[in-house]
Write an enzyme that holds these catalytic residues in place. Sequence first.
Site, mmCIF file in Angstrom:
data_model
loop_
_atom_site.group_PDB
_atom_site.id
_atom_site.type_symbol
_atom_site.label_atom_id
_atom_site.label_comp_id
_atom_site.label_asym_id
_atom_site.label_seq_id
_atom_site.Cartn_x
_atom_site.Cartn_y
_atom_site.Cartn_z
ATOM 1 N N ARG A 102 1.061 -1.293 0.003
ATOM 2 C CA ARG A 102 0.027 -0.070 -0.018
ATOM 3 C C ARG A 102 0.912 1.186 0.102
ATOM 4 N NH1 ARG A 102 -5.409 1.220 3.615
ATOM 5 N NH2 ARG A 102 -6.013 -0.159 1.868
ATOM 6 N N HIS A 129 -7.563 0.622 -6.310
ATOM 7 C CA HIS A 129 -7.566 -0.213 -5.120
ATOM 8 C C HIS A 129 -8.103 -1.521 -5.695
ATOM 9 C CE1 HIS A 129 -8.027 -1.478 -1.147
ATOM 10 N NE2 HIS A 129 -8.692 -0.567 -0.661
ATOM 11 N N GLN A 132 -9.905 -4.302 -3.417
ATOM 12 C CA GLN A 132 -11.155 -4.155 -2.887
ATOM 13 C C GLN A 132 -12.222 -4.183 -4.094
ATOM 14 O OE1 GLN A 132 -12.070 -2.444 0.318
ATOM 15 N NE2 GLN A 132 -14.025 -3.165 -0.426
ATOM 16 N N ASP A 225 -17.264 6.337 -1.351
ATOM 17 C CA ASP A 225 -16.298 6.543 -0.659
ATOM 18 C C ASP A 225 -16.131 7.554 0.183
ATOM 19 O OD1 ASP A 225 -13.536 5.399 0.315
ATOM 20 O OD2 ASP A 225 -12.648 5.682 -1.308
ATOM 21 N N CYS A 268 -16.308 0.940 0.777
ATOM 22 C CA CYS A 268 -15.149 0.089 1.186
ATOM 23 C C CYS A 268 -14.691 0.199 2.578
ATOM 24 C CB CYS A 268 -14.110 0.452 0.145
ATOM 25 S SG CYS A 268 -13.172 1.976 0.462
ATOM 26 N N ARG A 296 -12.821 -9.134 1.409
ATOM 27 C CA ARG A 296 -11.471 -8.625 1.028
ATOM 28 C C ARG A 296 -10.610 -10.131 1.390
ATOM 29 N NH1 ARG A 296 -9.693 -3.499 1.500
ATOM 30 N NH2 ARG A 296 -7.732 -4.491 0.809
#
Length: 317
Positions: A102, A129, A132, A225, A268, A296
């Site tokens: 990340r 992402h 996700q 988000d 998410c 996930r």
Amino acid sequence: MPVRHFLRDDDLTAQEQRTILDRARALKADPFSDRCLDGPHVVAVLFDKQTLRTQVSFTAAIAHLGGFPMVIDGKLANVGVRESIADTARVLGREAVAIVWRTYGQERIDEMAAYAGVPVVNALTDSFHPCQILADLMTIEEHKGDLPGLTLGYVGDGANNMAQSYLLGGALAGLHVRIGTPAAYQPDVAILARAHEIAAARGGSVLVTDDPVAAVADADAVATDTWVSMGMEGESATRKGSASPFAPYAVTSELMTAASRDAIFLHCLPAYRGFEVAPEVIDGPASVVWDESENRLHAQKAVLSWLREQQLAQDCR
Ligand code: CP
């Protein structure tokens, strides 16, 4: 054959995405049936940004597969400052069978992948992402059935990693992907063009609009988000203030009435109730965010398993 990585959603073909989603579903049903990391083989997991779900789900995923998750605090490694990305990649690639990272710019993870010699997985960058989105696709499929032809409406920051990954990953799955966002927060032009190209091949479609109602109209799934993605904290006052450009894009009960009657709601996480989503939506009957969070684990197990399979096949050549 080059080493396979998962750096952005369209690193997979549609068939490969399907294989991974099927494997994720099988692993959810039978969690310890795949021991592809038995040894235990080490997977390096680095975080340059904050995390809860990603650290927990990758740690559990690697353990379930029989491996050892070597979690590295990015502040300690200070990749690119204390040591170049290329040298870090060379070191990790000698001791780990895969690297999960990340970080900030997409060019950082691209460079890691260029020098690692083992598969590299994007655990979130400023641009994408993709893990996700696999979890989200799995969740949509669990609740709404076959993905091709379904409509996903995302509202909020259209330039962030989730919007851009929905465009690519959703188009790859054959979804009709709609992004509702202010004109000043459009997705990257090249990513949007690529999404249109994928959608044309897959029978889906892509729409970017500044009308939040049009974005979610008759949608099977509505997503949003945070308005302040990691790295954007300096813009927090503008993005979350009383004159927030995203205020019309908040997912409220009223906005949900524009979607399909039985639409599901995705986020998410972490979520900021009263900003991008109203409490009655995220905590209401349409919300599938806890399934999404759990998925996930299953999706990432499938990604690691599939990449390990690709790597072993290549090593045998
Ligand atoms: N959704 C997600 O990536 O969560 P974390 O930032 O907590 O890892």
